[in-house]
Enzyme design. Sequence first.
Site, PDB file in Angstrom:
ATOM      1  N   SER A 199     -52.524 -30.946 -24.006  1.00  0.00           N
ATOM      2  CA  SER A 199     -52.420 -29.685 -24.744  1.00  0.00           C
ATOM      3  C   SER A 199     -53.086 -29.821 -26.110  1.00  0.00           C
ATOM      4  O   SER A 199     -53.099 -30.903 -26.713  1.00  0.00           O
ATOM      5  CB  SER A 199     -50.935 -29.359 -24.927  1.00  0.00           C
ATOM      6  OG  SER A 199     -50.765 -28.375 -25.902  1.00  0.00           O
ATOM      7  N   TYR A 224     -42.089 -31.670 -27.789  1.00  0.00           N
ATOM      8  CA  TYR A 224     -42.885 -31.428 -26.573  1.00  0.00           C
ATOM      9  C   TYR A 224     -44.308 -31.959 -26.775  1.00  0.00           C
ATOM     10  O   TYR A 224     -44.860 -32.685 -25.946  1.00  0.00           O
ATOM     11  CB  TYR A 224     -42.900 -29.921 -26.244  1.00  0.00           C
ATOM     12  CG  TYR A 224     -44.129 -29.477 -25.526  1.00  0.00           C
ATOM     13  CD1 TYR A 224     -44.310 -29.792 -24.177  1.00  0.00           C
ATOM     14  CD2 TYR A 224     -45.154 -28.784 -26.176  1.00  0.00           C
ATOM     15  CE1 TYR A 224     -45.467 -29.406 -23.513  1.00  0.00           C
ATOM     16  CE2 TYR A 224     -46.307 -28.399 -25.538  1.00  0.00           C
ATOM     17  CZ  TYR A 224     -46.454 -28.714 -24.202  1.00  0.00           C
ATOM     18  OH  TYR A 224     -47.603 -28.352 -23.553  1.00  0.00           O
ATOM     19  N   LYS A 228     -46.798 -35.190 -25.001  1.00  0.00           N
ATOM     20  CA  LYS A 228     -48.198 -35.119 -24.523  1.00  0.00           C
ATOM     21  C   LYS A 228     -49.037 -36.190 -25.243  1.00  0.00           C
ATOM     22  O   LYS A 228     -49.864 -36.861 -24.623  1.00  0.00           O
ATOM     23  CB  LYS A 228     -48.787 -33.731 -24.785  1.00  0.00           C
ATOM     24  CG  LYS A 228     -48.147 -32.619 -23.967  1.00  0.00           C
ATOM     25  CD  LYS A 228     -48.554 -32.688 -22.506  1.00  0.00           C
ATOM     26  CE  LYS A 228     -47.865 -31.661 -21.647  1.00  0.00           C
ATOM     27  NZ  LYS A 228     -48.076 -31.844 -20.209  1.00  0.00           N
TER      28      LYS A 228
HETATM   29  C1  LIG Z   1     -47.160 -25.643 -31.512  1.00  0.00           C
HETATM   30  C2  LIG Z   1     -47.165 -25.711 -30.039  1.00  0.00           C
HETATM   31  O1  LIG Z   1     -46.823 -26.704 -29.487  1.00  0.00           O
HETATM   32  N1  LIG Z   1     -47.545 -24.633 -29.385  1.00  0.00           N
HETATM   33  C3  LIG Z   1     -47.523 -24.466 -27.935  1.00  0.00           C
HETATM   34  C4  LIG Z   1     -47.414 -23.005 -27.727  1.00  0.00           C
HETATM   35  O2  LIG Z   1     -48.530 -22.435 -28.397  1.00  0.00           O
HETATM   36  P1  LIG Z   1     -48.432 -21.237 -29.383  1.00  0.00           P
HETATM   37  O3  LIG Z   1     -47.270 -21.373 -30.273  1.00  0.00           O
HETATM   38  O4  LIG Z   1     -49.784 -21.118 -29.983  1.00  0.00           O
HETATM   39  O5  LIG Z   1     -48.245 -20.034 -28.341  1.00  0.00           O
HETATM   40  P2  LIG Z   1     -47.431 -18.688 -28.495  1.00  0.00           P
HETATM   41  O6  LIG Z   1     -47.869 -17.840 -27.353  1.00  0.00           O
HETATM   42  O7  LIG Z   1     -45.978 -18.951 -28.642  1.00  0.00           O
HETATM   43  O8  LIG Z   1     -47.947 -18.060 -29.866  1.00  0.00           O
HETATM   44  C5  LIG Z   1     -49.281 -17.575 -30.036  1.00  0.00           C
HETATM   45  C6  LIG Z   1     -49.375 -16.784 -31.335  1.00  0.00           C
HETATM   46  O9  LIG Z   1     -48.541 -15.637 -31.225  1.00  0.00           O
HETATM   47  C7  LIG Z   1     -47.566 -15.595 -32.255  1.00  0.00           C
HETATM   48  N2  LIG Z   1     -46.355 -15.014 -31.660  1.00  0.00           N
HETATM   49  C8  LIG Z   1     -45.804 -15.551 -30.547  1.00  0.00           C
HETATM   50  C9  LIG Z   1     -44.701 -14.991 -29.946  1.00  0.00           C
HETATM   51  C10 LIG Z   1     -44.142 -13.842 -30.533  1.00  0.00           C
HETATM   52  O10 LIG Z   1     -43.138 -13.288 -30.058  1.00  0.00           O
HETATM   53  N3  LIG Z   1     -44.715 -13.335 -31.663  1.00  0.00           N
HETATM   54  C11 LIG Z   1     -45.813 -13.886 -32.256  1.00  0.00           C
HETATM   55  O11 LIG Z   1     -46.293 -13.396 -33.268  1.00  0.00           O
HETATM   56  C12 LIG Z   1     -47.394 -17.033 -32.723  1.00  0.00           C
HETATM   57  O12 LIG Z   1     -46.946 -17.081 -34.039  1.00  0.00           O
HETATM   58  C13 LIG Z   1     -48.838 -17.552 -32.555  1.00  0.00           C
HETATM   59  O13 LIG Z   1     -49.631 -17.192 -33.657  1.00  0.00           O
HETATM   60  O14 LIG Z   1     -47.476 -22.680 -26.368  1.00  0.00           O
HETATM   61  C14 LIG Z   1     -48.691 -23.049 -25.732  1.00  0.00           C
HETATM   62  C15 LIG Z   1     -48.602 -22.639 -24.280  1.00  0.00           C
HETATM   63  O15 LIG Z   1     -48.971 -21.320 -24.140  1.00  0.00           O
HETATM   64  C16 LIG Z   1     -48.901 -24.542 -25.832  1.00  0.00           C
HETATM   65  O16 LIG Z   1     -47.976 -25.222 -25.057  1.00  0.00           O
HETATM   66  C17 LIG Z   1     -48.803 -24.960 -27.283  1.00  0.00           C
HETATM   67  O17 LIG Z   1     -48.874 -26.340 -27.353  1.00  0.00           O
END
Ligand SMILES: CC(=O)N[C@H]1[C@@H](OP(=O)(O)OP(=O)(O)OC[C@H]2O[C@@H](n3ccc(=O)[nH]c3=O)[C@H](O)[C@@H]2O)O[C@H](CO)[C@H](O)[C@@H]1O
Length: 469
Positions: A199, A224, A228
Amino acid sequence: MLLRNTAQPQLPGQPPGPPGSTVDSTRWCNRRSGAASEPWIVPAPDVLERRRSKEWLEARDMSGAGLTVLVTGGAGYIGSHCTVELLQAGYAVIALDNFVNSVPSAPSGSGLPPSLQRVQLITGKELTFYECDLLDKTRLQQIFQEHKIDCVIHFAAIKAVGESMQFPLLYYKNNLIATINLLEVMEAHNVYQLVFSSSCTVYGNPESLPITESHPTGDVTNVYGRTKHFIEGMLKDISAANSKWNIIALRYFNPVGAHPTGLIGEDPTKEFTNIMPYMAQVAMGNKPHLTIFGGDYDTVDGTGVRDYIHVMDLASGHVAALSKLHKDHQRIRIYNLGTGKGVSVLQLLKIFEAVTDTEIPFKICSRRDGDIVSMYANASLAEKELGWKSQFTLPQMCKDFWRWQTMNPDGYRSSVENSVSRKASQNGHTVTEHLKKNGHSDNSVPAKSSQNGHHQHTNGKIPMGNGHS
Ligand SMILES: CC(=O)N[C@H]1[C@@H](OP(=O)(O)OP(=O)(O)OC[C@H]2O[C@@H](n3ccc(=O)[nH]c3=O)[C@H](O)[C@@H]2O)O[C@H](CO)[C@H](O)[C@@H]1O
């Protein structure tokens, strides 16, 4: 107007309402007012092919012909989509899953979990499935003894960032010990070709963008991600110690979307926190609004930036990686799989609204702990060495995710049997005739129960007459 889905259970591919009804999705999603309604239609299974360039199709990789690949975590989101590509590339697939985060096989059914039943429907090909937890090393050994396995793709892992902070030992045990078991059993059976699912989280907060594979790793913000990172380290060590190992680790950016047929997609059994599933829940009217974590980042519009990649692009990346392992012995090599394009949360939201014709109310709140501001890949190494490049655009990712979501509002609880029955009756065929016509034999082999109670679906044939789970 926001309406909730109060429809009766429906078949995949049909709008909610009694089977055969003409109710369209305006009735049950957060549709833009006044927009023309257009019920979702099941695309032909070859729709994915048509979306790909002629050059890509001509160069189609059939390097799996005659080879058997073991896929751990095969019933899950990425595992099931990858299995489609593997079968289409000619591999015989043996899939394992312990259902920790995927929908299990029905006790009275064929033994195949619903995601993999649908993989068979999409491809018209058969696979073998075992319910198996990689912590059960004896069981794993039995499987390696029963089959001549040529290579392995290792997806099986638990991956909820928040949960990993609460239960670190659970994550270290499940992800690290399971991988050690797998590597030991592979070594004992002279299987050395491995593709590992890593990842972009291993990069931590990026020092520079776009991120290349040589960017420092290890400053990871969650447990997590550390699992990895540790596994990548372990793989480097074993390949240094034993030159027989031939390993590719793929660092995924943010996987989204679903198979363009809408038959398979993401159906986590744990609470979801990733953005696209959440956005879709809001669009469906199941959640009141999307919470955007942070609107004051140093980005184009203040919201977080990510590299979203279609899950089918990830899937084809795995086939390209295996193909590379069959051709070249490189001990261990690491590749980013991303599109190279950074997209902000607000940009994603606007595109999702536009292609799905819905409205997504949102609130901008404080930043989420551990979140990274901006992250997107430089994926040119994969292009240069694996001949792989992402094909799908962001609108296609949103559209495909939405198709899966609207065709299966309850995920895999809509049964494959219904889907088969519906297609058969549409064509004036019985289920048996339909399956035969589509390349399935009626010489079905029901799932066997092994000595320790695990199910094996031999040759993956869809049993008829005794119902599908
Ligand atoms: C830090 C980390 O380990 N991140 C993991 C997470 O990525 P991410 O944390 O990048 O994925 P995510 O889909 O949770 O968030 C993507 C973007 O959307 C934003 N957001 C998300 C949810 C929400 O309700 N509102 C909102 O604003 C969040 O702040 C970010 O800017 O998941 C991925 C799988 O898809 C990977 O496994 C990544 O490794």
